[in-house]
Design an enzyme around this catalytic site. Structure first.
Site, PDB file in Angstrom:
ATOM      1  N   SER A  32      88.938  31.252  16.178  1.00 49.29           N
ATOM      2  CA  SER A  32      88.496  31.672  14.848  1.00 49.29           C
ATOM      3  C   SER A  32      89.198  30.883  13.750  1.00 49.29           C
ATOM      4  CB  SER A  32      88.762  33.172  14.659  1.00 49.29           C
ATOM      5  OG  SER A  32      90.126  33.469  14.918  1.00 49.29           O
ATOM      6  N   ASN A 119      96.730  42.576  16.757  1.00 50.63           N
ATOM      7  CA  ASN A 119      95.754  43.589  16.335  1.00 50.63           C
ATOM      8  C   ASN A 119      96.131  44.238  15.005  1.00 50.63           C
ATOM      9  OD1 ASN A 119      94.576  42.915  18.708  1.00 50.63           O
ATOM     10  ND2 ASN A 119      95.041  44.835  19.783  1.00 50.63           N
ATOM     11  N   THR A 164      56.568  50.021 -17.278  1.00 46.42           N
ATOM     12  CA  THR A 164      56.542  50.648 -15.950  1.00 46.42           C
ATOM     13  C   THR A 164      55.433  49.903 -15.222  1.00 46.42           C
ATOM     14  OG1 THR A 164      54.950  52.337 -16.612  1.00 46.42           O
ATOM     15  CG2 THR A 164      57.285  52.931 -16.783  1.00 46.42           C
ATOM     16  N   HIS A 165      55.596  49.683 -13.955  1.00 47.81           N
ATOM     17  CA  HIS A 165      54.639  48.879 -13.162  1.00 47.81           C
ATOM     18  C   HIS A 165      54.466  47.472 -13.744  1.00 47.81           C
ATOM     19  CE1 HIS A 165      53.332  52.813 -11.454  1.00 47.81           C
ATOM     20  NE2 HIS A 165      53.492  53.214 -12.698  1.00 47.81           N
ATOM     21  N   SER A 286      62.623  19.420 -14.076  1.00 47.83           N
ATOM     22  CA  SER A 286      61.860  19.041 -12.895  1.00 47.83           C
ATOM     23  C   SER A 286      61.812  17.528 -12.836  1.00 47.83           C
ATOM     24  CB  SER A 286      60.445  19.608 -12.996  1.00 47.83           C
ATOM     25  OG  SER A 286      59.568  18.851 -12.197  1.00 47.83           O
ATOM     26  N   LYS A 292      59.329  21.015 -17.850  1.00 43.79           N
ATOM     27  CA  LYS A 292      59.907  22.173 -17.173  1.00 43.79           C
ATOM     28  C   LYS A 292      61.367  22.437 -17.549  1.00 43.79           C
ATOM     29  CE  LYS A 292      58.269  24.400 -14.242  1.00 43.79           C
ATOM     30  NZ  LYS A 292      57.845  24.180 -12.857  1.00 43.79           N
ATOM     31  N   ASN A 294      63.695  25.026 -15.642  1.00 50.11           N
ATOM     32  CA  ASN A 294      63.664  26.023 -14.569  1.00 50.11           C
ATOM     33  C   ASN A 294      64.915  26.892 -14.575  1.00 50.11           C
ATOM     34  OD1 ASN A 294      61.199  25.047 -13.670  1.00 50.11           O
ATOM     35  ND2 ASN A 294      62.187  23.517 -12.347  1.00 50.11           N
ATOM     36  N   GLU A 299      67.228  32.333 -10.367  1.00 52.28           N
ATOM     37  CA  GLU A 299      66.506  32.440  -9.084  1.00 52.28           C
ATOM     38  C   GLU A 299      67.474  32.545  -7.909  1.00 52.28           C
ATOM     39  OE1 GLU A 299      62.781  29.698  -9.118  1.00 52.28           O
ATOM     40  OE2 GLU A 299      64.202  28.889 -10.553  1.00 52.28           O
ATOM     41  N   TYR A 326      90.952  48.070  19.572  1.00 48.16           N
ATOM     42  CA  TYR A 326      90.475  46.735  19.206  1.00 48.16           C
ATOM     43  C   TYR A 326      89.568  46.140  20.266  1.00 48.16           C
ATOM     44  CZ  TYR A 326      90.453  41.765  18.054  1.00 48.16           C
ATOM     45  OH  TYR A 326      90.061  40.485  17.751  1.00 48.16           O
ATOM     46  N   GLN A 331      86.456  40.137  15.649  1.00 44.98           N
ATOM     47  CA  GLN A 331      86.749  38.827  15.066  1.00 44.98           C
ATOM     48  C   GLN A 331      85.551  38.314  14.253  1.00 44.98           C
ATOM     49  OE1 GLN A 331      89.229  35.869  17.132  1.00 44.98           O
ATOM     50  NE2 GLN A 331      87.368  34.696  17.423  1.00 44.98           N
ATOM     51  N   LYS A 334      84.978  38.460   9.901  1.00 43.87           N
ATOM     52  CA  LYS A 334      85.478  37.681   8.768  1.00 43.87           C
ATOM     53  C   LYS A 334      84.445  36.804   8.095  1.00 43.87           C
ATOM     54  CE  LYS A 334      89.732  37.895  11.094  1.00 43.87           C
ATOM     55  NZ  LYS A 334      88.935  38.510  12.170  1.00 43.87           N
TER      56      LYS A 334
HETATM   57  N1  ARG Z   1      91.594  36.382  15.865  1.00 41.33           N
HETATM   58  C1  ARG Z   1      91.592  37.764  16.185  1.00 41.33           C
HETATM   59  C2  ARG Z   1      90.633  38.521  15.284  1.00 41.33           C
HETATM   60  O1  ARG Z   1      90.293  37.997  14.302  1.00 41.33           O
HETATM   61  C3  ARG Z   1      92.965  38.339  16.043  1.00 41.33           C
HETATM   62  C4  ARG Z   1      93.237  39.525  16.890  1.00 41.33           C
HETATM   63  C5  ARG Z   1      93.252  39.119  18.313  1.00 41.33           C
HETATM   64  N2  ARG Z   1      93.693  40.174  19.129  1.00 41.33           N
HETATM   65  C6  ARG Z   1      93.561  40.159  20.465  1.00 41.33           C
HETATM   66  N3  ARG Z   1      93.988  41.165  21.103  1.00 41.33           N
HETATM   67  N4  ARG Z   1      92.975  39.153  21.070  1.00 41.33           N
HETATM   68  O2  ARG Z   1      90.223  39.593  15.572  1.00 41.33           O
END
Ligand code: ARG
Length: 467
Positions: A32, A119, A164-165, A286, A292, A294, A299, A326, A331, A334
């Site tokens: 990650s 964790n 409205t509408h 444009s 134009k 824009n 948008e 966990y 993971q 993120k």
């Molecule tokens: N990179 C992991 C995550 O984002 C960190 C935690 C990993 N924990 C484990 N027991 N493998 O979740």
């Protein structure tokens, strides 16, 4: 990526029981670091708090804590200078930082992970990151509210058609329309404030899932990291991501609001409306059609709800049905939150800029406000108030007058008194007063109504609230 762990025999951090290194595909799916390096500052902050606590509790020596602290500061400056050797083989930001610390300070680095797990570490880092994003969202939303308030104040008296509408309904004021968004954006802001308060508890010290036998002080690390208190259940601390879901949910609702305002800007700036002109800063030309202008930024803001809601649905789906505590599934939290946060902040900044720079064509607004029989309701209300008709009958009489005007190709105030009286005998010339749009809006004094006096009261209320 330069590699600080090219030794493929086994993972340097947890490879004790493994004879061979991970398959390349395993490494690719497992790593990650490509994205969680964004958590570096939070990771180092968490580690510093943890090391200081371990020393305070006599679990590691002050000398080791000192070496760890200095080493972590070096790591921080290496990452900030862009010369940190990130390694996919070391999976994530936590192990990259720790491995580098080992290279820099040697043996004491190995003591940092006492009474801690990745964790609780990742749960802490990510909470800190999302908490920062809540603060950023709150600040950006405040700026947008201020831009909307300035527009509302400038145009508290400007009349425009209310729809409205998307059909002309009744005249409203520009200020009233802007203040509708102030209410929405302020609720968005309060959602981020609520979410921030709720998430502000520390998972650190929950360790892998069950807590630890070491005599740690979770209160101390919670305080050092600006949390209100340590989380009360170690299983919960490492396994929930509801704080991220709340952030995403608040972001999605906010993005829905932004998309509606963006859509109005797109419509209003079209040649058919010309209610507003976006400044050059927020328009593009444009390459083929020289005329134009824009509204690209509007948008794009209109579109952002697609990906922000997409991220929200993704994380809900990832979390659904996961057993405690966990699981590596988590993971995947993120990237969703990073993408949503980046796009929300960008949208808020662009919207604030557009609203601040907007030029309003008040003549166009006023002309549109009085077309489309926009004061038909005022006429019906007059018949109720002045001629004592039941509202349903008044509605019918007004409908007949609208049809008459439509036949003649004119608006309601263009009908003569005689023509009106031919539909209902009790109509007098006083009716013409309520057919004017300014009188129409001024009459709507009910709390929260469109009358300029009401709008000004709301503007004053918000200004006082925001200080
Ligand atoms: N990179 C992991 C995550 O984002 C960190 C935690 C990993 N924990 C484990 N027991 N493998 O979740």
């Amino acid at each position: 990526m330069t590699d600080q762990a090219t030794d493929k025999t086994s993972n340097a951090m947890w490879g004790g029981r493994f004879a061979a290194g991970p398959d390349a595909i395993m490494e690719a799916i497992n790593a990650s670091i490509g994205y969680d390096q964004r958590l570096y500052a939070q990771d180092i902050r968490g580690s510093r708090a943890h090391a200081a606590m371990l020393a305070h509790q006599g679990i590691i020596t002050d000398n080791d804590a000192q070496a760890i602290r200095e080493g972590l500061l070096t790591v921080l400056s290496e990452i900030e200078a862009g010369n940190f050797p990130f390694s996919a083989a070391l999976e994530d930001i936590h192990m990259n930082v720790e491995a580098r610390l080992k290279t820099l300070i040697g043996e004491p680095a190995g003591r940092l992970h006492t009474a801690r797990s990745r964790n609780d570490q990742v749960a802490t880092d990510f909470r800190l990151w999302v908490r920062d994003q809540c603060d950023a969202a709150i600040a950006s939303l405040t700026a947008l509210i201020e831009a909307l308030l300035a527009q509302a104040e400038a145009g508290a008296d400007w009349v425009m058609p209310g729809f409205t509408h998307l059909q002309t309904a009744q005249p409203v004021t520009w200020g009233h329309h802007m203040m509708a968004y102030v209410e929405m954006i302020a609720r968005d802001r309060s959602r981020f404030i609520d979410a921030r308060n709720r998430m502000n508890e520390s998972p650190l010290g929950a360790a892998a899932l069950a807590g630890t036998g070491f005599n740690i002080d979770r209160q101390m690390t919670a305080e050092a990291l600006g949390f209100d208190r340590p989380m009360a259940n170690s299983l919960d601390a490492v396994s929930d991501r509801d704080f991220a879901l709340e952030f995403l949910s608040a972001s999605s609702i906010c993005a829905v609001h932004l998309s509606r305002l963006a859509e109005e800007l797109v419509i209003w700036s079209s040649a058919q409306f010309r209610f507003v002109a976006m400044s050059d800063k927020w328009s593009t030309g444009s390459s083929i059609m020289p005329q134009k202008r824009n509204p690209d930024a509007a948008e794009l803001i209109r579109a952002k709800i697609g990906r922000i809601l997409g991220s929200t649905v993704a994380l809900f789906t990832i979390m659904k049905g996961l057993p405690l505590a966990y699981s590596k599934d988590m993971q995947e939290d993120k990237e969703q939150v990073f993408d949503a946060a980046d796009n929300l902040m960008l949208s808020l900044a662009a919207m604030t800029g557009m609203i601040s720079d907007l030029t309003v064509n008040t003549d166009k607004l006023a002309a549109a406000a009085s077309s489309g029989f926009s004061t038909a309701t005022d006429l019906a209300d007059w018949l109720v108030r002045e001629a004592g008709l039941p509202f349903r009958d008044a509605h019918h009489v007004t409908g007949t007058l609208v049809a008459m005007a439509e036949d003649k190709g004119c608006d309601l105030p263009d009908l003569s008194l005689e023509e009106m009286q031919s539909v209902h005998g009790s109509i007098t010339s006083a009716i013409f007063e309520v057919l004017g749009v300014h009188n129409s809006v001024a009459s709507r004094q009910s709390y929260g109504g469109t009358a300029p006096s009401q709008v000004r009261e709301q503007i004053a209320r918000w200004k006082a609230l925001l200080g």
